[in-house]
Design an enzyme around this catalytic site. Structure first.
Site, PDB file in Angstrom:
ATOM      1  N   HIS A  79       0.825  -1.202   0.000  1.00  0.00           N
ATOM      2  CA  HIS A  79       0.000   0.000   0.000  1.00  0.00           C
ATOM      3  C   HIS A  79       0.864   1.259   0.000  1.00  0.00           C
ATOM      4  CE1 HIS A  79      -3.211   2.787   0.904  1.00  0.00           C
ATOM      5  NE2 HIS A  79      -4.080   1.820   0.758  1.00  0.00           N
ATOM      6  N   GLY A 159       4.177  22.035  11.139  1.00  0.00           N
ATOM      7  CA  GLY A 159       5.409  21.320  11.432  1.00  0.00           C
ATOM      8  C   GLY A 159       6.585  21.700  10.556  1.00  0.00           C
ATOM      9  N   ALA A 167       9.622   8.871  10.520  1.00  0.00           N
ATOM     10  CA  ALA A 167       8.153   8.878  10.548  1.00  0.00           C
ATOM     11  C   ALA A 167       7.530   9.560   9.342  1.00  0.00           C
ATOM     12  CB  ALA A 167       7.656   9.551  11.833  1.00  0.00           C
ATOM     13  N   GLY A 168       8.341  10.210   8.506  1.00  0.00           N
ATOM     14  CA  GLY A 168       7.820  10.830   7.296  1.00  0.00           C
ATOM     15  C   GLY A 168       6.922  12.010   7.586  1.00  0.00           C
TER      16      GLY A 168
END
Length: 299
Positions: A79, A159, A167-168
């Site tokens: 996915h 952010g 964590a991307g």
């Protein structure tokens, strides 16, 4: 009441998934409705609901747990994904103001950003039309994320300006209930599944408000057509199943089983013989009428 359905890039480590589910379910006032995972997708989907403040706190607790454990540099799965905590959709209950879900989404986004993870708002929370589509946000996946976020049009809404190293990024959004439906095929070659997905999805000239991917399930020795029905009141599941069945026959393959991912509104399943598709409906997968209402932007 608010429903949240986070998608997590972990579908193989049972103990880790237990910790993630417990992090969300441990918040007072939150009810964990359903959880599902798939080793080939290497992905887990949680569904929980409760008062808005409690749901935001559960999503925040889940984010802290996931960001601390999932390393996307080591992650492989069928996915597409951009983040350890890949997608966090907020779904208002029927009759509830969308503004409450938007407020919850932005509150979560700020919390995730404080943990050092960039956040992109999608769906009804999108800051620009470019970001309304989740597949467009995921294009390039984690591996192409740094280059993507460097572009002015893809600057994170919250952010840091660059991906978290392990964590991307996280996509957070607001949508109405959708139907996520997968059909497994008896073909090992992924080409038929990909052709079927291309023919059935809206972007390929197929059914309106339907997203679809053709995926290889290497561990099961099978392939899958994975679908999201974004507005099941416009394109009902019965229409999707009819079209899918015709395309499968034309490819000379067969459906060996099917599944719903997460809960689906009860009215979305009317008139569909899921038993004929070897579908198993688990407890907690039928949404109460308070969350029915069927439309939306992405999964």
């Amino acid at each position: 009441m608010l429903l949240c359905e986070p998608n997590i890039s972990e579908g193989r480590d049972a103990r880790r998934m237990e910790r993630f589910a417990a992090a969300a379910a441990g918040v007072s006032g939150v009810e964990l409705l359903h959880r599902s995972s798939d080793a080939d997708h290497n992905r887990m989907v949680l569904s929980f609901c409760g008062p808005a403040e409690a749901v935001v706190e559960a999503a925040r607790a889940l984010a802290a747990a996931v960001y601390g454990e999932v390393d996307l540099t080591c992650h492989r799965g069928a996915h597409p994904r951009i983040g350890a905590l890949d997608v966090v959709p907020f779904v208002p209950g029927y009759g509830a103001p969308e503004s409450e879900a938007l407020k919850a989404c932005k509150s979560f986004g700020a919390a995730a950003a404080d943990m050092g993870v960039p956040v992109l708002y999608y769906g009804r929370a999108a800051s620009s039309p470019l970001r309304s589509s989740l597949p467009r946000i995921r294009s390039g996946q984690f591996e192409g994320l740094a280059a993507k976020l460097a572009l002015p049009e893809w600057r994170p809404d919250e952010g840091p300006p660059a991906p978290h190293p392990t964590a991307g990024a996280t996509a957070a959004g607001v949508r109405r209930p959708i139907v996520r439906f997968n059909a497994n095929l008896d073909a090992r070659d992924p080409a038929p599944a990909r052709r079927i997905a291309a023919a059935i999805r809206e972007s390929g000239g197929g059914l309106p408000h339907v997203q679809a991917l053709g995926l290889e399930l290497e561990r099961r020795g099978a392939t899958q057509v994975s679908m999201n029905l974004l507005r099941y009141s416009v394109t009902p599941l019965s229409t999707v199943v009819e079209s899918l069945s015709a395309l499968v026959r034309a490819e000379g393959v067969a459906i060996t089983g099917s599944e719903l991912i997460g809960p689906a509104p009860a009215d979305a399943l009317r008139g569909v013989d899921l038993a004929s598709l070897n579908a198993i409906i688990e407890p907690g997968q039928i949404l109460e009428p308070s969350f029915a209402g069927g439309s939306a932007n992405a999964a």
